[in-house]
Scaffold this active site. Structure first.
Site, PDB file in Angstrom:
ATOM      1  N   LYS A   1       7.476  -2.269  -2.917  1.00 59.28           N
ATOM      2  CA  LYS A   1       8.266  -3.367  -3.089  1.00 59.28           C
ATOM      3  C   LYS A   1       9.636  -3.039  -3.878  1.00 59.28           C
ATOM      4  O   LYS A   1      10.763  -3.930  -3.695  1.00 59.28           O
ATOM      5  CB  LYS A   1       7.397  -4.460  -4.111  1.00 59.28           C
TER       6      LYS A   1
HETATM    7  C1  LIG Z   1       2.726  -5.957  -1.088  1.00 60.52           C
HETATM    8  C2  LIG Z   1       1.750  -4.599  -0.777  1.00 60.52           C
HETATM    9  C3  LIG Z   1       1.437  -4.541   0.479  1.00 60.52           C
HETATM   10  C4  LIG Z   1       1.443  -5.693   1.392  1.00 60.52           C
HETATM   11  O1  LIG Z   1       2.694  -5.683   2.047  1.00 60.52           O
HETATM   12  P1  LIG Z   1       3.110  -6.999   3.012  1.00 60.52           P
HETATM   13  O2  LIG Z   1       4.413  -6.771   3.064  1.00 60.52           O
HETATM   14  O3  LIG Z   1       2.609  -7.996   1.884  1.00 60.52           O
HETATM   15  O4  LIG Z   1       2.438  -6.818   4.107  1.00 60.52           O
HETATM   16  C5  LIG Z   1       0.646  -3.282   0.941  1.00 60.52           C
HETATM   17  N1  LIG Z   1       0.532  -2.274  -0.148  1.00 60.52           N
HETATM   18  C6  LIG Z   1       0.979  -2.385  -1.322  1.00 60.52           C
HETATM   19  C7  LIG Z   1       0.753  -1.220  -2.504  1.00 60.52           C
HETATM   20  C8  LIG Z   1       1.767  -3.510  -1.699  1.00 60.52           C
HETATM   21  O5  LIG Z   1       2.305  -3.698  -2.974  1.00 60.52           O
END
Ligand SMILES: *Cc1c(COP(=O)(O)O)cnc(C)c1O
Length: 496
Positions: A110
């Protein structure tokens, strides 16, 4: 204007789309057209450092920003990463590679977008002549929350309020959030699961009375969730970057390309891969990996999206999602730009909990995507296997992708080079990772991290070790029907 809503509202510029977050009709902003990159463009990218690659990607995809302006934002955004490559690609055996997206301050992918978004958002607000404070409201399944809190912390002209499902995130994730510093940050636990929190935030965005209350306080709402265009664009950059690196090293061939496997929740990360593919990246199949919450697996395999199923808590909590909001952007593609069709599907999803695409659309979907899922047990097996065979430590989210990537190769016999997207540091989920590789753990999540480090020799990131001693600053809890009041209370200094 180059961005339109998936549900048909009038077109807007990129700065407008970024300030608004979600369109007035409830839809998501998508580009009307995308640029096309050729082989020489990837060779040029390979010669750049990561911030320059990101700035080039954003200059190509967003109108209203100069590349130099974006480059200075990118240099700031990625300054705190603990790997000079920012998004390095690591080679494993059998034509498998890992794209590591967890080198930012909160140790999950993120950060790739949420360190960038505040800069894009404040620049967009300036361009749009917005005078009010931008109040970010965000629901998190664990990682978005902390990344948003870090990204917006003390950014002038903004505030950030994060809702997380009480008991629905890992111990480290919760500790990261409730210890957040900054004059403009609020954190509140919601009695409910992630979908409740996300629905609650969406409802507030659509609630005129709530908006009026915020306006009275000199604030305008925006979103840091993955529906914001300002998050999607920086995510496209690391796919172009990874392809540039793999082409430059000769690991992949321009004609044959590669397959990419993404651990998926809200469909945001994998959607960025799909946009990269549309922009000419040599990506063949996109493998969508889910945990036990396998609504996307069924959708890709059957063409029926059906959220009427039990919600499971898993050891990959950031993927515990039954309503994948970013899928709506891909649906507009499937519907060949027919926003009425998208609106009808979304209304049906809301009213009946399901919708079904046409047979022709099912074929299109399956020609690009492969859907698979892995439960907790297979996730742990993947962690153990990759540690044993590759001396590579996977976090539980990445391990879901690793398990499904294996299924893909077995089911299809397609042994093209395969890029597994790694979305979190294993130390963010140290207790489960340690258990999976047979390391004895006693005590809390931090003791697990120490045990994992001494057993594997893989260094723990500093951001985790420091966390243990930080004081808890946020204790607010609210009911899922009372999130609006919780926001107003926090701003009015009346928080419990
Ligand atoms: C948010 C997240 C995901 C999923 O990503 P999306 O964009 O919601 O599909 C997978 N792994 C981790 C560690 C995340 O923080």
């Amino acid at each position: 204007m180059p961005f339109i809503s998936t549900r048909g509202a009038e077109a807007v510029s990129a700065p407008q789309a970024i300030v608004r977050g979600i369109a007035a009709d409830g839809g998501l902003y998508v580009p009307v057209s995308l640029p096309h990159l050729c082989k020489a463009d990837f060779e040029a990218l390979a010669r750049m450092d990561y911030p320059s690659r990101a700035a080039r990607t954003l200059a190509l995809t967003l109108d209203g920003f100069a590349e130099e302006e974006l480059l200075s934002m990118a240099r700031d955004a990625y300054a705190r990463f603990d790997d000079p490559a920012i998004a390095p690609v690591k080679a494993l055996s059998h034509g498998r590679y890992v794209l590591e997206l967890f080198h930012g301050p909160t140790l999950a992918f993120k950060d790739m977008a949420l360190q960038f978004l505040p800069r894009l958002l404040t620049a967009s607000a300036r361009k749009e002549g917005e005078q009010r404070e931008i109040a970010i409201l965000t629901a998190t399944s664990g990682d978005t929350g902390k990344a948003a809190l870090e990204g917006f912390r003390d950014v002038p002209g903004t505030s950030v309020t994060v809702f997380y499902p009480q008991g629905g995130v890992s111990a480290v994730q919760e500790k990261q959030m409730v210890t957040s510093q900054g004059r403009n940050v609020h954190v509140c636990a919601v009695k409910g699961n992630f979908d409740d929190a996300q629905t609650g935030v969406k409802t507030l965005f659509g609630d005129p009375a709530f908006r009026a209350e915020m306006n009275k306080r000199g604030k305008t709402l925006s979103s840091a969730n993955s529906i914001n265009l300002g998050r999607l664009a920086p995510q496209i950059a690391y796919y172009l970057s990874a392809c540039a690196d793999l082409l430059a090293s000769g690991a992949i061939d321009w004609e044959a390309g590669l397959n990419i496997c993404v651990p998926t929740g809200n469909f945001g990360n994998i959607l960025a891969a799909w946009y990269a593919r549309r922009m000419g990246a040599p990506i063949r199949r996109l493998i969508c990996a889910s945990n036990r919450n396998d609504v996307l697996t069924d959708f890709i395999r059957t063409g029926v999206y059906d959220r009427r199923r039990p919600f499971h808590k898993t050891i990959s909590p950031s993927m515990d999602i039954l309503i994948s909001s970013n899928l709506e952007r891909f649906l507009l593609e499937l519907a060949e730009g027919n926003a009425d069709q998208v609106r009808a599907w979304m209304e049906q999803l809301k009213a009946e909990g399901r919708y079904e695409i046409s047979d022709a659309q099912k074929e299109t979907l399956k020609s690009v995507f492969f859907g698979g899922c892995a439960g907790d047990e297979r996730t742990c097996e993947a962690i153990a296997h990759y540690w044993r065979e590759e001396k590579y430590l996977l976090d539980p989210h990445t391990a879901v992708a690793a398990a499904v990537a294996g299924d893909y190769r077995r089911e299809t016999g397609d042994n093209n080079p395969l890029l597994i997207v790694s979305t979190a540091s294993p130390y963010k989920f140290a207790a489960d990772v340690a258990k999976a590789i047979g390391v004895e753990v006693q005590g809390d999540a931090f003791d697990a991290g120490a045990a994992l480090e001494s057993a594997t020799g893989v260094p723990a990131p500093k951001a985790i070790t420091a966390l243990k001693f930080l004081p808890v600053l946020h204790t607010q809890v609210c009911d899922k029907d009372n999130m609006g009041q919780a926001v107003l209370d926090a701003f009015d200094g009346r928080q419990a």
